[in-house]
Enzyme design. Structure first.
Site, PDB file in Angstrom:
ATOM      1  N   GLY A 146     -24.139  26.233 -34.344  1.00  0.00           N
ATOM      2  CA  GLY A 146     -22.725  26.159 -33.952  1.00  0.00           C
ATOM      3  C   GLY A 146     -22.532  26.478 -32.482  1.00  0.00           C
ATOM      4  O   GLY A 146     -22.088  27.586 -32.138  1.00  0.00           O
ATOM      5  N   TYR A 147     -22.890  25.543 -31.625  1.00  0.00           N
ATOM      6  CA  TYR A 147     -22.670  25.712 -30.182  1.00  0.00           C
ATOM      7  C   TYR A 147     -21.444  24.896 -29.747  1.00  0.00           C
ATOM      8  O   TYR A 147     -20.462  25.431 -29.260  1.00  0.00           O
ATOM      9  CB  TYR A 147     -23.886  25.215 -29.386  1.00  0.00           C
ATOM     10  N   THR A 180     -25.154  19.428 -36.576  1.00  0.00           N
ATOM     11  CA  THR A 180     -26.115  18.722 -37.425  1.00  0.00           C
ATOM     12  C   THR A 180     -26.404  19.572 -38.662  1.00  0.00           C
ATOM     13  O   THR A 180     -26.668  20.772 -38.536  1.00  0.00           O
ATOM     14  CB  THR A 180     -27.421  18.454 -36.647  1.00  0.00           C
ATOM     15  N   GLU A 263     -34.952  24.159 -28.225  1.00  0.00           N
ATOM     16  CA  GLU A 263     -34.275  22.936 -28.662  1.00  0.00           C
ATOM     17  C   GLU A 263     -34.699  21.762 -27.777  1.00  0.00           C
ATOM     18  O   GLU A 263     -35.002  20.679 -28.260  1.00  0.00           O
ATOM     19  CB  GLU A 263     -32.753  23.142 -28.583  1.00  0.00           C
TER      20      GLU A 263
HETATM   21  C1  LIG Z   1     -26.918  13.390 -32.817  1.00  0.00           C
HETATM   22  C2  LIG Z   1     -26.232  14.610 -32.284  1.00  0.00           C
HETATM   23  C3  LIG Z   1     -26.477  15.838 -32.861  1.00  0.00           C
HETATM   24  C4  LIG Z   1     -25.833  16.983 -32.367  1.00  0.00           C
HETATM   25  N1  LIG Z   1     -26.063  18.180 -32.991  1.00  0.00           N
HETATM   26  C5  LIG Z   1     -25.439  19.296 -32.551  1.00  0.00           C
HETATM   27  C6  LIG Z   1     -25.624  20.546 -33.225  1.00  0.00           C
HETATM   28  O1  LIG Z   1     -26.362  20.639 -34.212  1.00  0.00           O
HETATM   29  N2  LIG Z   1     -24.962  21.628 -32.771  1.00  0.00           N
HETATM   30  C7  LIG Z   1     -24.150  21.575 -31.681  1.00  0.00           C
HETATM   31  O2  LIG Z   1     -23.621  22.620 -31.304  1.00  0.00           O
HETATM   32  N3  LIG Z   1     -23.924  20.397 -31.023  1.00  0.00           N
HETATM   33  C8  LIG Z   1     -24.548  19.261 -31.443  1.00  0.00           C
HETATM   34  N4  LIG Z   1     -24.333  18.053 -30.808  1.00  0.00           N
HETATM   35  C9  LIG Z   1     -23.363  18.003 -29.725  1.00  0.00           C
HETATM   36  C10 LIG Z   1     -23.985  17.800 -28.355  1.00  0.00           C
HETATM   37  O3  LIG Z   1     -24.631  18.966 -27.913  1.00  0.00           O
HETATM   38  C11 LIG Z   1     -22.841  17.383 -27.420  1.00  0.00           C
HETATM   39  O4  LIG Z   1     -22.353  16.139 -27.887  1.00  0.00           O
HETATM   40  C12 LIG Z   1     -23.305  17.234 -25.992  1.00  0.00           C
HETATM   41  O5  LIG Z   1     -23.635  18.482 -25.436  1.00  0.00           O
HETATM   42  C13 LIG Z   1     -22.208  16.573 -25.116  1.00  0.00           C
HETATM   43  O6  LIG Z   1     -20.995  17.223 -25.256  1.00  0.00           O
HETATM   44  P1  LIG Z   1     -19.653  16.405 -25.593  1.00  0.00           P
HETATM   45  O7  LIG Z   1     -19.918  15.558 -26.791  1.00  0.00           O
HETATM   46  O8  LIG Z   1     -18.546  17.375 -25.661  1.00  0.00           O
HETATM   47  O9  LIG Z   1     -19.459  15.405 -24.385  1.00  0.00           O
HETATM   48  P2  LIG Z   1     -18.825  15.747 -22.962  1.00  0.00           P
HETATM   49  O10 LIG Z   1     -19.383  17.027 -22.462  1.00  0.00           O
HETATM   50  O11 LIG Z   1     -17.345  15.637 -23.074  1.00  0.00           O
HETATM   51  O12 LIG Z   1     -19.395  14.566 -22.082  1.00  0.00           O
HETATM   52  C14 LIG Z   1     -18.820  13.245 -22.100  1.00  0.00           C
HETATM   53  C15 LIG Z   1     -19.569  12.400 -21.085  1.00  0.00           C
HETATM   54  O13 LIG Z   1     -19.406  12.954 -19.762  1.00  0.00           O
HETATM   55  C16 LIG Z   1     -20.672  13.207 -19.173  1.00  0.00           C
HETATM   56  N5  LIG Z   1     -20.605  14.443 -18.389  1.00  0.00           N
HETATM   57  C17 LIG Z   1     -20.026  15.611 -18.752  1.00  0.00           C
HETATM   58  N6  LIG Z   1     -20.168  16.532 -17.786  1.00  0.00           N
HETATM   59  C18 LIG Z   1     -20.869  15.938 -16.795  1.00  0.00           C
HETATM   60  C19 LIG Z   1     -21.354  16.379 -15.527  1.00  0.00           C
HETATM   61  N7  LIG Z   1     -21.150  17.632 -15.097  1.00  0.00           N
HETATM   62  N8  LIG Z   1     -22.058  15.495 -14.764  1.00  0.00           N
HETATM   63  C20 LIG Z   1     -22.288  14.221 -15.191  1.00  0.00           C
HETATM   64  N9  LIG Z   1     -21.839  13.750 -16.384  1.00  0.00           N
HETATM   65  C21 LIG Z   1     -21.152  14.597 -17.173  1.00  0.00           C
HETATM   66  C22 LIG Z   1     -21.635  13.366 -20.339  1.00  0.00           C
HETATM   67  O14 LIG Z   1     -22.984  13.053 -19.961  1.00  0.00           O
HETATM   68  C23 LIG Z   1     -21.080  12.359 -21.337  1.00  0.00           C
HETATM   69  O15 LIG Z   1     -21.557  11.069 -21.034  1.00  0.00           O
HETATM   70  C24 LIG Z   1     -24.954  16.893 -31.273  1.00  0.00           C
HETATM   71  C25 LIG Z   1     -24.716  15.638 -30.692  1.00  0.00           C
HETATM   72  C26 LIG Z   1     -25.342  14.513 -31.186  1.00  0.00           C
HETATM   73  C27 LIG Z   1     -25.070  13.181 -30.557  1.00  0.00           C
END
Ligand SMILES: Cc1cc2nc3c(=O)[nH]c(=O)nc-3n(C[C@H](O)[C@H](O)[C@H](O)COP(=O)(O)OP(=O)(O)OC[C@H]3O[C@@H](n4cnc5c(N)ncnc54)[C@H](O)[C@@H]3O)c2cc1C
Length: 404
Positions: A146-147, A180, A263
Site C-alpha cells: 500500500g504505497y 497488486t 522492488e
Molecule cells: C501493473 C501495476 C502494478 C502496480 N502495483 C502497485 C502496488 O502493488 N502497490 C502500489 O502502491 N502501487 C502500485 N502501482 C502503482 C504505481 O507505482 C504507480 O502507477 C506509479 O508510481 C505512477 O504513479 P501514478 O499512476 O500516480 O502516475 P503519475 O505519477 O500521475 O504519472 C503520470 C505520468 O506523468 C509522468 N510523470 C510524473 N511525474 C513526472 C516527473 N517528475 N518527470 C517526468 N514524468 C513524470 C509519469 O511518468 C506518467 O507517465 C502499480 C502500477 C501498475 C501499472
C-alpha cells in the site's frame, strides 16, 4: 538456443526431481546441471493448463502450486536458507528465472516473497521476523503493497493517508490504489503520515495491517486485459497496534526506500522479457518460422538485450545480497527490462499473425499461450515500481549529474 540444447542433454542429480525439501547447497552444482535439474522439476510439477498465461495468478488458483514449491523448499530462491530460502547466488537465480520462464510459470502474488520479506530481514524486530517470515515461505500469508494513493504515485512522498496515535493503537484514514493482489491479500504493508508538520519525507511511518481489520474495504480494479490484478483500498478509522510499525516512527521513508530497492531489483529481473520471448519461440516453432532469417534477426536482438540485462541484474543482485546499497544506477534495470519486454511481446504478436487479435488462448504444439495477455502485460512493466520517466529522472540527476 544454446542453453536449451545444452540443458536437454545434461544429466542431473536425481535430488532435483524429489518433491521434498533438501538441505543440499544448490549453489554447489555446476550451472549446466542446475539448469537441467531446475527445468526438469518445474516441467514435471507445474500444471500444463496454467502455463504462458501472460497474467498474474490469483492467490487461490496459485495456492496448490505454491504449496508444492514451498514443500520442495524452492519458493524463495533469493532468501537465505536461515529463513527457508534456497540461498541461491545471483548467477544461479538468473538460471532459476530463465528455466521457470521457459516452462511458462505464472507469476504469483509475490509481494511478501520479493519485497516485504527481504525488507523485514533488514529492518524488522526479531519478533516481527518470527511472526511473518515463516508464514510467507509456507505460502500461508499473501501480502500486498500500500504505497500509491489516488493523488500520490510518482511523487510518493506527497501521500495523505494519516495515522494518529490513540493509546496503544494508530488510527489510519485514507485510500491506497493500484495495489497488486490487494483483493487476495491477507496483509498489507503501507505508508502513512504520522507527522503533518514535518517535511514531506520526514513524517511518514511504515505499518503492517491485516486486510481483515475493521474499517478496511477493498474494491477490485480490472486492468487493460480484463483481469483484476490490482485493487483500491479505503481505510476508515482502521486501528493498528503500535507494534505493527516497522522501523522507527516518522522514519518510514528510509524503510520504504530500502523496500523500493528490492522492488526495483525484482521488477528489473529478466522475468517478463524472458516469458514473452519464450512464448515467441513456441509460436515461431509451431508456425514454422523459427528458421526464418527475419525472425531470427529480431529474436537475436531481444535475446542479446536480455543477456545484457541478465548481466546487469546479476551485478545488482550481488551488491544487494552483500547488504550494500545498489545506488541510483539500479534504475537502469527497469528501463532495460521494460524495453526488452516490449520488443519480445511485439515479436510474439508479429509471429502469431492474425491469432494475435484473439483474446483467448491459442494452442501451439500442445502448449496454450495467451497472446494478447502477454502483449498487454508489457505496458504495466513501464509503470509499476516507478515509471520509466521517473527512472530516467533519477539517472539524469543522480548518476549523470545533469542540471534541472
Ligand atoms: C501493473 C501495476 C502494478 C502496480 N502495483 C502497485 C502496488 O502493488 N502497490 C502500489 O502502491 N502501487 C502500485 N502501482 C502503482 C504505481 O507505482 C504507480 O502507477 C506509479 O508510481 C505512477 O504513479 P501514478 O499512476 O500516480 O502516475 P503519475 O505519477 O500521475 O504519472 C503520470 C505520468 O506523468 C509522468 N510523470 C510524473 N511525474 C513526472 C516527473 N517528475 N518527470 C517526468 N514524468 C513524470 C509519469 O511518468 C506518467 O507517465 C502499480 C502500477 C501498475 C501499472
Amino acid at each position: 538456443d544454446v542453453s536449451a540444447k545444452k540443458r536437454d542433454s545434461v544429466p542431473f542429480d536425481p535430488i532435483f526431481l524429489s518433491d521434498e525439501k533438501s538441505d543440499i547447497d544448490w549453489n554447489s552444482f555446476s550451472d549446466d546441471e542446475f539448469r537441467a535439474g531446475v527445468f526438469a522439476w518445474f516441467d514435471k510439477n507445474y500444471p500444463k493448463n496454467m502455463r504462458n498465461t501472460g497474467r498474474r495468478g490469483s492467490a487461490n488458483e496459485m495456492r496448490p502450486w505454491m504449496k508444492i514449491i514451498s514443500k520442495k523448499g524452492w519458493i524463495a530462491p533469493a532468501w537465505p536458507t536461515k529463513w527457508g530460502g534456497m540461498g541461491l547466488s545471483p548467477a544461479k537465480q538468473i538460471i532459476y528465472i530463465e528455466e521457470r520462464e521457459r516452462v511458462g510459470v505464472m507469476r504469483e502474488p509475490d509481494m511478501g516473497l520479493v519485497m516485504f520479506g527481504p525488507m523485514l530481514m533488514r529492518w524488522g524486530t526479531e519478533e516481527q521476523k518470527q511472526k511473518y517470515l515463516p508464514r510467507i515461505v509456507a505460502y500461508e500469508d499473501v501480502w500486498c503493497q500500500g504505497y500509491s494513493e489516488p493523488n500520490a504515485g510518482s511523487d510518493l512522498a506527497s501521500l495523505q493517508t494519516s495515522a494518529v496515535l490513540d493509546g496503544d493503537h494508530y488510527v489510519i484514514n485514507g485510500s491506497k490504489i493500484w495495489t497488486t493482489s490487494g483483493h487476495w491479500a491477507d496483509h498489507m504493508f503501507l505508508l502513512a503520515r504520522t507527522d503533518k508538520n514535518a517535511k514531506k519525507q520526514e513524517g511518514i511511518t511504515f505499518f503492517v495491517t491485516p486486510m481483515s481489520a475493521p474499517g478496511l474495504s477493498v474494491r477490485e480494479i480490472p486492468n487493460i486485459s480484463g483481469h483484476s490484478e490490482f485493487a483500491q483500498e479505503f481505510l476508515e478509522n482502521v486501528r493498528i497496534p503500535k507494534e505493527n510499525v516497522v522501523g522507527e516512527v516518522n522514519k518510514g521513508w528510509t524503510v520504504a526506500k530500502s523496500l523500493l530497492g528490492f522492488e526495483r531489483l525484482n521488477s528489473g529481473s529478466p522475468r517478463p522479457a524472458r516469458a514473452a520471448l519464450s512464448a515467441a519461440e513456441k509460436v515461431a516453432k509451431a508456425n514454422g518460422v523459427w528458421d526464418d532469417a527475419e525472425f531470427q534477426s529480431k529474436y537475436t536482438r531481444v535475446y542479446l538485450d536480455i543477456a545484457d540485462l541478465s548481466t546487469a541484474y546479476k551485478r545488482f543482485a550481488d551488491i544487494m545480497s552483500l547488504g550494500d546499497s545498489p545506488g541510483p544506477e539500479l534504475s537502469q534495470l527497469k528501463i532495460i527490462v521494460a524495453g526488452a519486454t516490449q520488443l519480445a511481446s511485439e515479436l510474439l504478436m508479429e509471429t502469431a499473425g492474425s491469432a494475435g487479435a484473439n483474446s483467448d488462448y491459442e494452442s501451439y504444439d500442445g502448449d496454450d499461450v495467451s497472446l494478447l495477455g502477454m502483449f498487454f502485460n508489457h505496458f504495466g512493466a513501464m509503470i509499476a515500481s516507478g515509471t520509466n520517466d521517473i527512472q530516467r529522472n533519477i539517472i539524469a540527476k543522480r548518476v549523470l549529474n545533469l542540471p534541472g
